[in-house]
Motif scaffolding. Structure first.
Motif, PDB file in Angstrom:
ATOM      1  N   VAL A 125      32.608  26.098  43.814  1.00 35.70           N
ATOM      2  CA  VAL A 125      33.527  26.517  42.754  1.00 35.70           C
ATOM      3  C   VAL A 125      34.564  27.471  43.328  1.00 35.70           C
ATOM      4  O   VAL A 125      35.767  27.340  43.099  1.00 35.70           O
ATOM      5  N   GLN A 126      34.065  28.437  44.121  1.00 33.57           N
ATOM      6  CA  GLN A 126      34.971  29.425  44.701  1.00 33.57           C
ATOM      7  C   GLN A 126      35.996  28.747  45.602  1.00 33.57           C
ATOM      8  O   GLN A 126      37.182  29.044  45.554  1.00 33.57           O
ATOM      9  N   LYS A 127      35.490  27.810  46.391  1.00 39.39           N
ATOM     10  CA  LYS A 127      36.375  27.118  47.333  1.00 39.39           C
ATOM     11  C   LYS A 127      37.454  26.341  46.588  1.00 39.39           C
ATOM     12  O   LYS A 127      38.629  26.380  46.946  1.00 39.39           O
ATOM     13  N   ALA A 128      37.025  25.661  45.530  1.00 41.34           N
ATOM     14  CA  ALA A 128      37.976  24.870  44.753  1.00 41.34           C
ATOM     15  C   ALA A 128      39.053  25.769  44.170  1.00 41.34           C
ATOM     16  O   ALA A 128      40.245  25.451  44.208  1.00 41.34           O
ATOM     17  N   LEU A 129      38.629  26.931  43.660  1.00 38.47           N
ATOM     18  CA  LEU A 129      39.606  27.836  43.047  1.00 38.47           C
ATOM     19  C   LEU A 129      40.567  28.406  44.082  1.00 38.47           C
ATOM     20  O   LEU A 129      41.731  28.660  43.787  1.00 38.47           O
ATOM     21  N   ASP A 130      40.052  28.604  45.299  1.00 38.56           N
ATOM     22  CA  ASP A 130      40.911  29.138  46.353  1.00 38.56           C
ATOM     23  C   ASP A 130      42.061  28.186  46.666  1.00 38.56           C
ATOM     24  O   ASP A 130      43.121  28.600  47.118  1.00 38.56           O
ATOM     25  N   LEU A 131      41.805  26.892  46.447  1.00 37.19           N
ATOM     26  CA  LEU A 131      42.817  25.892  46.776  1.00 37.19           C
ATOM     27  C   LEU A 131      43.915  25.812  45.722  1.00 37.19           C
ATOM     28  O   LEU A 131      45.042  25.431  46.011  1.00 37.19           O
ATOM     29  N   VAL A 132      43.524  26.194  44.486  1.00 33.53           N
ATOM     30  CA  VAL A 132      44.507  26.102  43.408  1.00 33.53           C
ATOM     31  C   VAL A 132      45.494  27.255  43.521  1.00 33.53           C
ATOM     32  O   VAL A 132      45.107  28.393  43.786  1.00 33.53           O
ATOM     33  N   ALA A 134      38.072  32.274  35.696  1.00 36.32           N
ATOM     34  CA  ALA A 134      37.594  30.892  35.692  1.00 36.32           C
ATOM     35  C   ALA A 134      36.272  30.795  36.444  1.00 36.32           C
ATOM     36  O   ALA A 134      35.327  30.114  36.006  1.00 36.32           O
ATOM     37  N   TYR A 135      36.188  31.530  37.539  1.00 38.73           N
ATOM     38  CA  TYR A 135      34.973  31.517  38.336  1.00 38.73           C
ATOM     39  C   TYR A 135      33.796  32.055  37.523  1.00 38.73           C
ATOM     40  O   TYR A 135      32.726  31.459  37.470  1.00 38.73           O
ATOM     41  N   ASN A 136      34.012  33.207  36.880  1.00 31.64           N
ATOM     42  CA  ASN A 136      32.938  33.811  36.092  1.00 31.64           C
ATOM     43  C   ASN A 136      32.455  32.869  34.994  1.00 31.64           C
ATOM     44  O   ASN A 136      31.248  32.738  34.759  1.00 31.64           O
ATOM     45  N   ALA A 137      33.401  32.212  34.328  1.00 31.88           N
ATOM     46  CA  ALA A 137      33.031  31.285  33.256  1.00 31.88           C
ATOM     47  C   ALA A 137      32.188  30.154  33.820  1.00 31.88           C
ATOM     48  O   ALA A 137      31.159  29.766  33.233  1.00 31.88           O
ATOM     49  N   ASP A 138      32.589  29.668  34.960  1.00 34.17           N
ATOM     50  CA  ASP A 138      31.856  28.570  35.587  1.00 34.17           C
ATOM     51  C   ASP A 138      30.451  29.014  36.003  1.00 34.17           C
ATOM     52  O   ASP A 138      29.465  28.306  35.762  1.00 34.17           O
ATOM     53  N   VAL A 139      30.364  30.207  36.601  1.00 38.77           N
ATOM     54  CA  VAL A 139      29.060  30.713  37.034  1.00 38.77           C
ATOM     55  C   VAL A 139      28.125  30.863  35.840  1.00 38.77           C
ATOM     56  O   VAL A 139      26.950  30.485  35.898  1.00 38.77           O
ATOM     57  N   LEU A 140      28.661  31.390  34.764  1.00 38.74           N
ATOM     58  CA  LEU A 140      27.858  31.579  33.566  1.00 38.74           C
ATOM     59  C   LEU A 140      27.291  30.245  33.099  1.00 38.74           C
ATOM     60  O   LEU A 140      26.098  30.120  32.790  1.00 38.74           O
ATOM     61  N   GLY A 141      28.142  29.213  33.071  1.00 37.19           N
ATOM     62  CA  GLY A 141      27.700  27.887  32.666  1.00 37.19           C
ATOM     63  C   GLY A 141      26.595  27.357  33.562  1.00 37.19           C
ATOM     64  O   GLY A 141      25.583  26.820  33.092  1.00 37.19           O
ATOM     65  N   ARG A 142      26.763  27.547  34.850  1.00 36.88           N
ATOM     66  CA  ARG A 142      25.768  27.046  35.794  1.00 36.88           C
ATOM     67  C   ARG A 142      24.445  27.788  35.666  1.00 36.88           C
ATOM     68  O   ARG A 142      23.376  27.219  35.867  1.00 36.88           O
ATOM     69  N   LEU A 143      24.540  29.088  35.360  1.00 36.70           N
ATOM     70  CA  LEU A 143      23.321  29.868  35.172  1.00 36.70           C
ATOM     71  C   LEU A 143      22.567  29.377  33.940  1.00 36.70           C
ATOM     72  O   LEU A 143      21.340  29.221  33.961  1.00 36.70           O
ATOM     73  N   SER A 148      17.884  35.554  28.304  1.00 28.98           N
ATOM     74  CA  SER A 148      18.363  36.789  27.676  1.00 28.98           C
ATOM     75  C   SER A 148      19.224  37.579  28.656  1.00 28.98           C
ATOM     76  O   SER A 148      20.196  38.230  28.272  1.00 28.98           O
ATOM     77  N   GLY A 149      18.898  37.493  29.942  1.00 27.59           N
ATOM     78  CA  GLY A 149      19.728  38.131  30.956  1.00 27.59           C
ATOM     79  C   GLY A 149      21.096  37.481  31.027  1.00 27.59           C
ATOM     80  O   GLY A 149      22.118  38.181  31.127  1.00 27.59           O
ATOM     81  N   VAL A 150      21.124  36.171  30.984  1.00 25.78           N
ATOM     82  CA  VAL A 150      22.409  35.468  31.031  1.00 25.78           C
ATOM     83  C   VAL A 150      23.249  35.858  29.824  1.00 25.78           C
ATOM     84  O   VAL A 150      24.463  36.059  29.925  1.00 25.78           O
ATOM     85  N   ASP A 151      22.577  35.998  28.694  1.00 24.24           N
ATOM     86  CA  ASP A 151      23.297  36.388  27.486  1.00 24.24           C
ATOM     87  C   ASP A 151      23.897  37.785  27.633  1.00 24.24           C
ATOM     88  O   ASP A 151      25.012  38.050  27.196  1.00 24.24           O
TER      89      ASP A 151
END
Length: 485
Positions: free
Chosen positions: A233-240, A251-260, A272-275
């Motif tokens: 995800v990080q790599k992809a964002l670096d390219l944009v 965008a990265y944080n949102a993606d990480v949250l989803g993956r978690l 509950s931690g993710v929340d």
RNA sequence: GCGGCUAUAGCUCAGUUGGUUAGAGCGCCUGACUGUGGAUCAGGAGGUCGUGGGUUCGAGCCCCACUAGCCGCCCCA
């Protein structure tokens, strides 16, 4: 004369005037930001009873506590009953337990004091160092985390930092991830230590360490797949090509949250931690601090007392962190027998100073001279007159140094010059005869005589209040000084 | 706690395969300058070469230990 060792004890430092100015400047900025957030000051003793500290920091922490031997007739037992405080958080928990009835329901305190660790000194690491702590006790709300993050972020910005990253993770999320990956509970610590090295050792290094620490391949593969996904995800964002670097961060944080969410699934503690993390991001958005935040599921932090969110602030040019903190909901309970929720954050003064010095971020006004004016002494008979003049100038608000001896004029000027004092006042025979005083501007070289009443007219460009206000401003590039100057 | 590098004047550093009395730049002190700093010039002070042992006819240089500092590991602010 025998020469004794004059170095301070290992890992301890003397602070010469220029050092103290820097330190007081940084402390002043941090303090004013903390107070703007409604935190109140607290101080506690350097020394605690040893039982207060032992067992709060984990095994490694116990070994790094500076212990103080019993005194008097019990000294020969070699036992310790006191110790220097290891951090400011455990003393705070003790204070909260002790004065629970006198403190407000939500106790917000800041504390800027030295702590001691019997650690090996290194760059930015000392055995005696200052922490600048802010903590909030009494609330489980993630508003606390968000506010602590905003306060620490504001403080760094006020000091002139603009490139720091606030990494955020959560102990429960770590637990959830490791449970879901099938890592047995007694191996959680090992796994976390390995994962924490992701940014330094890279995926291969972490995979190797996981296996060395006895994590079965199946679990390790699950974990590595997850983290490689994050790296992707990080790599992809670096390219944009983003308009704002912070957009990528969000965008990265949102993606990480989803993956978690996906990885942890229905795991109750983990979810509950993710929340919590979701809420922290949400609240931090309101203060604007979310742009500095990077969710980092590899972040571990060593202190044993953390129970929820864990936070660390990094800059690229320092291996360690500028600060760290987290939630510790049952530390107070160890003293009180009843849990009081708590969360705190600590900025490391020495590390901030190391980086600020290297980057030349200190305002020029900081290294200014110790005095605005130096009054010379013409001869033995006129000493009193020089002292009178100094008093007059002091009463007008100038910082005034009196050269202490009736020395040659050249010596006195040279001394003023070497101390960077901008104005020198002379009352020689001629001046005295005319009831005047000569003022030399050491920067321009210009010298003029005026009557005693008008002295301050010639001492221009000096205004203590203006200087202090200037110091408080964010350091700009051309407003900086050489480190160590 | 582990591995690597370093230690010579107040500071930054030279110092040959081990060979007389250890050097430079900057800084400091004195003077040129009898009321004036910075610039220039002339002179001067300052080192038991981190400490202690060892090898050698001889050690700043080679070996060992210790101490302190730097880099990495571990951990952390």
């Amino acid at each position: 004369m025998a020469s004794a060792k004059t170095q301070p004890a290992r890992g301890m430092r003397d602070f010469l005037p220029a050092d103290v100015r820097k330190r007081e400047y940084v402390i002043g900025v941090i303090k004013s930001v903390y107070e703007r957030y409604g935190f109140e000051p607290l101080e506690t003793p350097a020394v605690e009873n040893i039982e207060t500290l032992m067992g709060k920091y984990g095994e490694e922490g116990n070994q790094l506590i500076f212990k103080i031997l019993k005194r008097g007739e019990h000294e020969k037992t070699g036992e310790a009953d006191l110790a220097l405080r290891y951090d400011l958080t455990v003393p705070l928990a003790r204070v909260v337990a002790q004065y629970q009835n006198e403190l407000p329901k939500f106790f917000k305190r800041y504390q800027i004091q030295p702590v001691w660790r019997a650690d090996r000194p290194a760059r930015g690491r000392f055995r005696e160092f200052y922490q600048c702590d802010v903590d909030v006790l009494g609330s489980k709300s993630m508003v606390v985390e968000a506010e602590l993050i905003a306060a620490a972020s504001d403080a760094l910005v006020a000091l002139g930092f603009n490139d720091f990253t606030i990494r955020v993770n959560h102990r429960q999320v770590l637990t959830g991830m490791l449970d879901q990956a099938g890592v047995p509970r007694d191996k959680h610590n090992d796994a976390v230590i390995a994962l924490d090295k992701m940014d330094k050792a890279g995926p291969e290094g972490v995979a190797k360490e996981l296996s060395e620490r006895g994590i079965v391949d199946e679990s390790a593969v699950k974990l590595m797949r997850f983290f490689e996904g994050l790296a992707g995800v990080q790599k992809a964002l670096d390219l944009v090509d983003l308009k704002e670097a912070s957009d990528g961060r969000l965008a990265y944080n949102a993606d990480v949250l989803g993956r978690l969410v996906e990885f942890i699934g229905a795991h109750e503690i983990g979810a509950s931690g993710v929340d919590d993390l979701r809420q922290i991001l949400q609240f931090a958005k309101a203060s604007g601090a979310d742009q500095r935040i990077k969710l980092d599921p590899t972040l571990a932090r060593g202190l044993a007392y953390y129970t929820g969110a864990i936070i660390e602030i990094n800059v690229k040019d320092l291996a360690g962190s500028l600060g760290g903190g987290g939630r510790y909901d049952n530390l107070v309970g160890m003293f009180l027998g009843r849990d009081v929720p708590a969360c705190g954050f600590s900025l490391g003064l020495e590390r901030i100073i190391v980086v600020m010095s290297e980057r030349e971020m200190f305002p020029a006004a900081l290294v200014s001279s110790p005095a605005d004016v130096m009054v010379t002494i013409w001869n033995e008979d006129s000493i009193g007159e020089s002292i009178v003049l100094a008093s007059e100038l002091r009463s007008r608000g100038f910082r005034v140094d009196v050269y202490p001896e009736a020395d040659k004029m050249g010596k006195q000027f040279k001394y003023a010059s070497s101390r960077d004092i901008p104005f020198v006042a002379i009352i020689g025979d001629d001046e005295r005869a005319r009831g005047e005083v000569a003022i030399k501007n050491m920067r321009s070289g210009e010298q003029r005589s005026v009557s005693r009443n008008n002295v301050s007219e010639l001492i221009d460009g000096v205004d203590l209040r203006a200087r202090v206000a200037d110091m408080r401003q964010v350091g700009e590039a051309d407003d900086s000084i050489k480190p160590g100057a």
